[in-house]
Design a protein around this motif. Sequence first.
Motif, PDB file in Angstrom:
ATOM      1  N   ASP A 551       0.839  -1.199   0.000  1.00  0.00           N
ATOM      2  CA  ASP A 551       0.000   0.000   0.000  1.00  0.00           C
ATOM      3  C   ASP A 551       0.874   1.249   0.000  1.00  0.00           C
ATOM      4  O   ASP A 551       0.668   2.184  -0.787  1.00  0.00           O
ATOM      5  N   LYS A 552       1.864   1.274   0.889  1.00  0.00           N
ATOM      6  CA  LYS A 552       2.792   2.413   0.947  1.00  0.00           C
ATOM      7  C   LYS A 552       3.594   2.527  -0.336  1.00  0.00           C
ATOM      8  O   LYS A 552       3.832   3.631  -0.846  1.00  0.00           O
ATOM      9  N   PHE A 553       3.993   1.391  -0.878  1.00  0.00           N
ATOM     10  CA  PHE A 553       4.777   1.390  -2.115  1.00  0.00           C
ATOM     11  C   PHE A 553       3.994   2.026  -3.248  1.00  0.00           C
ATOM     12  O   PHE A 553       4.532   2.830  -4.022  1.00  0.00           O
ATOM     13  N   PRO A 559       2.844   4.188  -9.594  1.00  0.00           N
ATOM     14  CA  PRO A 559       3.126   3.645 -10.937  1.00  0.00           C
ATOM     15  C   PRO A 559       1.931   3.768 -11.875  1.00  0.00           C
ATOM     16  O   PRO A 559       0.774   3.710 -11.445  1.00  0.00           O
ATOM     17  N   ASN A 560       2.221   3.937 -13.159  1.00  0.00           N
ATOM     18  CA  ASN A 560       1.153   3.929 -14.157  1.00  0.00           C
ATOM     19  C   ASN A 560       0.585   2.541 -14.351  1.00  0.00           C
ATOM     20  O   ASN A 560      -0.616   2.385 -14.604  1.00  0.00           O
ATOM     21  N   PHE A 581      -3.010 -10.096  -4.232  1.00  0.00           N
ATOM     22  CA  PHE A 581      -2.194  -9.002  -4.764  1.00  0.00           C
ATOM     23  C   PHE A 581      -3.067  -7.881  -5.322  1.00  0.00           C
ATOM     24  O   PHE A 581      -2.721  -6.705  -5.226  1.00  0.00           O
ATOM     25  N   ASN A 582      -4.199  -8.233  -5.889  1.00  0.00           N
ATOM     26  CA  ASN A 582      -5.077  -7.222  -6.462  1.00  0.00           C
ATOM     27  C   ASN A 582      -5.665  -6.298  -5.395  1.00  0.00           C
ATOM     28  O   ASN A 582      -6.002  -5.149  -5.676  1.00  0.00           O
ATOM     29  N   GLN A 583      -5.775  -6.810  -4.167  1.00  0.00           N
ATOM     30  CA  GLN A 583      -6.377  -6.036  -3.079  1.00  0.00           C
ATOM     31  C   GLN A 583      -5.339  -5.399  -2.154  1.00  0.00           C
ATOM     32  O   GLN A 583      -5.707  -4.795  -1.140  1.00  0.00           O
ATOM     33  N   ALA A 584      -4.052  -5.538  -2.463  1.00  0.00           N
ATOM     34  CA  ALA A 584      -3.006  -5.132  -1.524  1.00  0.00           C
ATOM     35  C   ALA A 584      -2.544  -3.698  -1.689  1.00  0.00           C
ATOM     36  O   ALA A 584      -1.762  -3.213  -0.869  1.00  0.00           O
ATOM     37  N   PHE A 585      -3.017  -2.978  -2.709  1.00  0.00           N
ATOM     38  CA  PHE A 585      -2.468  -1.655  -2.999  1.00  0.00           C
ATOM     39  C   PHE A 585      -3.349  -0.521  -2.494  1.00  0.00           C
ATOM     40  O   PHE A 585      -3.133   0.641  -2.854  1.00  0.00           O
ATOM     41  N   LEU A 591      -4.271  -4.152  -9.550  1.00  0.00           N
ATOM     42  CA  LEU A 591      -3.350  -4.603 -10.590  1.00  0.00           C
ATOM     43  C   LEU A 591      -3.838  -4.126 -11.953  1.00  0.00           C
ATOM     44  O   LEU A 591      -5.043  -3.928 -12.167  1.00  0.00           O
ATOM     45  N   ASP A 592      -2.897  -3.984 -12.879  1.00  0.00           N
ATOM     46  CA  ASP A 592      -3.249  -3.560 -14.230  1.00  0.00           C
ATOM     47  C   ASP A 592      -3.045  -4.650 -15.271  1.00  0.00           C
ATOM     48  O   ASP A 592      -3.499  -4.504 -16.408  1.00  0.00           O
ATOM     49  N   GLY A 593      -2.359  -5.708 -14.903  1.00  0.00           N
ATOM     50  CA  GLY A 593      -2.144  -6.779 -15.864  1.00  0.00           C
ATOM     51  C   GLY A 593      -1.314  -7.895 -15.268  1.00  0.00           C
ATOM     52  O   GLY A 593      -0.682  -7.736 -14.216  1.00  0.00           O
TER      53      GLY A 593
END
Length: 646
Positions: A551-553, A559-560, A581-585, A591-593
């Motif tokens: 999340d912090k990252f 990132p685009n 991973f899709n829910q970690a940001f 995620l985009d891909g």
Amino acid sequence: MLEAFEILTTSGVVLWSKSYAPIGAHVVNGLINDVFIEEKVLNQPPTANGPSPVFKKEKYTLKWRRVKDLNLIFVAVYQSLLHLGWIDKLLDNISTIFIDLYKDQLKSSRATAIEYKFDRYFDQQVQELEDNTASAPVEVSVADGEDKKDPFVSSDNGGPPPPPVPGLLKAQQQAAPGVATSDEDTPPPSRDTSRSPTPASRILTAKGGPAGRVSRRARKAASANTSSGDEKVRKGKGSKGEKKKRRWDANGLADEDDGEVLDYSAPADGEDAPTAAVEEVSQDSMGRRTGKGQFVLKDLGEEVHSILENADSEKPKSNQSSGFVGSGFSAIGNMLRNVVGGKVLTEADLEKPLKTMEDHLLKKNVAREAAVRLCEGVQRELVGKKTGNFQSVDAALHQAMESSLRKILTPTSSLDMLREIDAVTSPTSKGQTPHPYVISIVGVNGVGKSTNLGKICYFLLQNNYRVLIAACDTFRSGAVEQLRVHARNLKELSARENVGEVELYEKGYGKDAANVAKDAVEYGAVNKFDVVLIDTAGRRHNDQRLMSSLDKFAKFANPNKIFMVGEALVGTDSVMQARNFNQAFGTGRNLDGFIISKCDTVGDMVGTLVSMVHATGIPIVFLGVGQHYGDIRGLSVPWAVNLLMK
């Protein structure tokens, strides 16, 4: 199963070979001697799509195709106890593909000095024909096969063995004094290794034998006798040479280090160590350039089938076979043979075939929930529909499955990354400094994040972008050094091909990865880099402590695109990996891909593609098909459908 396959010239030089089991060099030599030199066996060239000539040697059967115009011989070797009905088709297809790919090189005078990268084409054909053969071969187990193996091996096993380890025999005798060692534990007699075969081609009669095996006791004794003598320094507590332990806080981040250099592989003078020249990448097999000069990747699977299609179109119509090799899915279609054309399909007609289809998809590594969703989609497509008078049920079933797969795999957003990069990096009307396009690579441990980052970087270099690689894996030992090697190799390739520019941004180990990523993006903006590729540390998807730092990252690096690397061979666990991973940001950031790595290791078991997209709705952007920088492809939905329905 197939034992070996060799492509050689009539003079006996092996251009390419593939060996699945060690066979004696005398087997293929016997074919050349008896058939082509002494003509003891009738040698008649086979007709197109006709049966291949057969030659038997000991327990092996050899079939071959000869192309007189190019002086080539294609040889397939398998055990005589097996009945492999698809060998004739394999020889026909492989000869067509190999000649089409390398026809210019084969006509040159240096044909025997060229390295032919043909493995992936051959593996694709073998997998396709093995999976779709009507009669499954019966595997025959040979007792004590290990002791009966021929002392010589095929050329694919690397030629002569390495020289014996000094002192190994002495260490073996010390390990068991007074006990006679067996032949298996005795090192092979020394032989002249000064003339090793060239990597490009090998003379058929100059194949070496395997290195002798040594016992576990001898290896242990040899290891003890060849120790470096610094055990006391490493084991002694409180000594000055003891490595300082790294400490971690509650958030899973390392304390700031003291600037100590951990790269002990660097030379003493601080200069880069001399390395071998980087292998060139075949751009023709990787992709193509558009009319606007952009370099775009090929879809996986289009190469082989396009070659075979072109070859079939050039053959007389009488010799053409219907459809692709092994197309259709007879195991499921056989259950509906009684449903003739013109019949309205009901749920009862589809119940058993769909159950069989679900089990079939599970064997292809498709997660159960994704397999159920696919089968439900097929059922909705077919129930209540009337098959055409000339439309087989197989075709209707295939169309319904392809439609259901397309709904899952087809992206809902644009995957034209090159256009997005140009839009972000182009100068604005207000005169502001263009911001670099930032791509972050995430994933679990060992899936190939750094390797695929290097492949993406090479793809971007082909489009003349200035790329900055950010080493933000500050945890794993050797992660920075690994990216340093990639950056050095990519620099050499870009300079050699006069495309793009690449640089590495690093701050060592123990730093906060989010801060390093933020600094790298700022450095990229100031120095006018087009793209910043951020490598991150691998982490377990079910460890909340490690996942929380993403999340912090995401907030610091902003990132685009965030791409997750997933393994094609991971199986059904890919669903939880993708979702976590899709829910970690954080809120509003996903995620985009996906980048699916190691697709060349699973054959037709590519269900991970479907599982990960089904779990998240995130599209697949790239497929990794090897370990070289050019082994990256785009996703072809028809290719995935054909593999899943075999």
